[in-house]
Every structure is written in structure tokens, then in C-alpha cells.
Scaffold this active site. Structure first.
Site, PDB file in Angstrom:
ATOM      1  N   ASP A  12       0.878  -1.160   0.000  1.00 21.19           N
ATOM      2  CA  ASP A  12       0.000   0.000   0.000  1.00 21.19           C
ATOM      3  C   ASP A  12       0.920   1.215   0.000  1.00 21.19           C
ATOM      4  O   ASP A  12       2.098   1.112   0.386  1.00 21.19           O
ATOM      5  CB  ASP A  12      -0.893  -0.031   1.244  1.00 21.19           C
ATOM      6  CG  ASP A  12      -1.677   1.253   1.406  1.00 21.19           C
ATOM      7  OD1 ASP A  12      -2.450   1.589   0.500  1.00 21.19           O
ATOM      8  OD2 ASP A  12      -1.492   1.931   2.441  1.00 21.19           O
ATOM      9  N   ASP A  14      -0.083   5.096   0.766  1.00 22.25           N
ATOM     10  CA  ASP A  14      -0.323   6.158   1.745  1.00 22.25           C
ATOM     11  C   ASP A  14      -0.411   5.601   3.163  1.00 22.25           C
ATOM     12  O   ASP A  14      -1.239   4.742   3.467  1.00 22.25           O
ATOM     13  CB  ASP A  14      -1.620   6.898   1.393  1.00 22.25           C
ATOM     14  CG  ASP A  14      -1.574   7.463  -0.020  1.00 22.25           C
ATOM     15  OD1 ASP A  14      -0.696   8.295  -0.278  1.00 22.25           O
ATOM     16  OD2 ASP A  14      -2.390   7.048  -0.863  1.00 22.25           O
ATOM     17  N   ASP A 171      -1.339  -0.380   6.151  1.00 26.76           N
ATOM     18  CA  ASP A 171      -1.451   0.406   7.376  1.00 26.76           C
ATOM     19  C   ASP A 171      -2.888   0.529   7.866  1.00 26.76           C
ATOM     20  O   ASP A 171      -3.117   1.021   8.969  1.00 26.76           O
ATOM     21  CB  ASP A 171      -0.911   1.822   7.139  1.00 26.76           C
ATOM     22  CG  ASP A 171      -1.866   2.663   6.291  1.00 26.76           C
ATOM     23  OD1 ASP A 171      -2.423   3.639   6.809  1.00 26.76           O
ATOM     24  OD2 ASP A 171      -2.073   2.315   5.115  1.00 26.76           O
TER      25      ASP A 171
END
Length: 224
Positions: A12, A14, A171
Site C-alpha cells: 500500500d 499512503d 497500514d
């Protein structure tokens, strides 16, 4: 073949590779202020961590009564965000170290993000991560965003890797759920510490409850 066998890694972007959330927060705050005049706090922003811009803006149109179409709002958000992102987006040092180590070992890697292709490309180029990460899939190229597995499955296909051979670094809880739905292993590094107890993170193969404060490249490499 790399020294890691058939393993492929999907990141991922961001909140995982880069700390871009402050820029997204400021871009979102300005957009909502212009269209609604309503305040938008960091706590409000945390509700949308890990959710694609398209889905977030669709919710805002309903929640805040915005008349502009989603496509127009996405273009506006991207313009605001890219101005900030190009001025500065920090890469998490241990993540940069991990990417370099995996690249040197010949491990296939890709980025799978809920951001637009333009935003992903700008961040990878601006941070220098494009030296190691050249393959990426955005939310624009799949039918469903996270927690659906579409973007991760598309990234695996791009790499020519079987889902079972892929390890996802995430995240956010929707991303961890998407990795599980894709049949992939997951390393979870929660951006919002309070979200670490989310049931989706409980399914991760490796969880760093304190996020990037405790994440290390060595610990991730040991799992791989």
C-alpha cells in the site's frame, strides 16, 4: 528467481510507504471548506484512512450535501493534494530500507493503492521510490476498492505472481481485510494506533501494534 523464492511483495502507498496523510488531510479540509463551509478535523480524517478517494468523496456528497459530481471532486482533491505532495512527502526510513533490500534480492514488487494513478506516480517520482517500484495499480483500474481484494489481485497479476505467494504491507484495516480476502499474507503497520485492535488486523501474519514507531525492515525480512 530471487533468494526469497517465488515471494512477491505488494505495498500500500499512503500511510505505509509514505506519510502522506497530513497532505490528504489538508487537501480534504480545504475542499470541504470551499464546498460546505464546515470544519474538518484530524479525527474526522482518521475515519477515512485506508478508504479510496472515490468512495470517500461519494460518502461526502451524501453526508455534506455537495452538488458537484464525484469525478469533479476527485480531480479537485487531486489538484490540491498534488500541490502539497510535490512540496514534500516523507518516506518512512525503515520502509525505504526494506524496498531497497527486496529490490537488491530480486523480489518482484508493486504498489496497490486507493489513490489515483496521477497521485501514485507523483509520490513515487518525488520520493525517489520509483527507482525500485515501477509497477503499480490504482483504485481507478479496479471495480471495487478495499476491503474488496480487487486492487491486490490486479497487482499480483501485473507481477505474474500467485496470490498465495504475495505478501501485502498495509497500514489500514480495510487493506488488511482486502489482503486476507485475496488469499495473501499480510504485514500490518497501523497508521492509527487506536485501530490496531480492529479484527481485520488480527488476521495479519505480522502486526506492529505501534505502527511505524516499532516497524523494522529486519523484522519484515525475517517473515519473508
Amino acid at each position: 528467481m530471487s533468494t526469497f523464492g517465488t515471494t512477491a511483495v505488494i505495498f500500500d502507498l499512503d500511510g505505509t510507504l509514505v506519510d502522506s496523510e497530513p497532505n490528504y488531510f489538508e487537501a480534504s479540509r480545504a475542499l470541504l471548506a470551499e464546498h460546505t463551509g464546515r470544519p474538518y478535523t484530524w479525527a474526522d480524517n482518521e475515519r477515512y484512512v485506508g478508504i479510496s478517494s472515490h468512495e470517500t468523496l461519494a460518502v461526502w456528497r451524501t453526508e455534506y450535501g455537495i452538488a458537484a459530481p464525484v469525478a469533479e471532486l476527485i480531480a479537485e482533491l487531486d489538484r490540491r493534494y498534488l500541490t502539497l505532495a510535490r512540496a514534500g512527502t516523507p518516506v518512512y526510513p525503515e520502509m525505504r530500507k526494506l524496498v531497497e533490500r527486496l529490490h537488491d534480492a530480486g523480489v518482484p514488487m508493486a504498489v496497490a493503492s486507493g489513490s489515483s494513478r496521477a497521485a501514485i506516480a507523483a509520490i513515487l517520482t518525488g520520493t525517489g521510490l520509483d527507482a525500485w517500484l515501477t509497477a503499480f495499480v490504482s483504485a481507478e483500474e479496479v471495480e471495487r476498492g478495499k476491503p474488496a481484494p480487487d486492487v491486490f489481485l490486479a497487482a499480483a497479476e501485473l507481477l505474474g505472481a500467485a496470490p498465495a505467494d504475495c505478501v501485502v504491507f498495509e497500514d489500514a484495516a480495510p487493506g488488511a481485510a482486502a489482503a486476507h480476502a485475496a488469499g495473501m499474507r499480510c504485514v500490518a503497520v497501523p497508521y492509527v494506533a487506536a485501530h490496531a485492535t480492529d479484527p481485520s488486523f488480527a488476521e495479519a501474519d505480522l502486526l506492529f501494534p505501534r505502527g511505524h514507531d516499532e516497524f523494522t525492515a529486519e523484522a519484515a525480512l525475517a517473515l519473508l
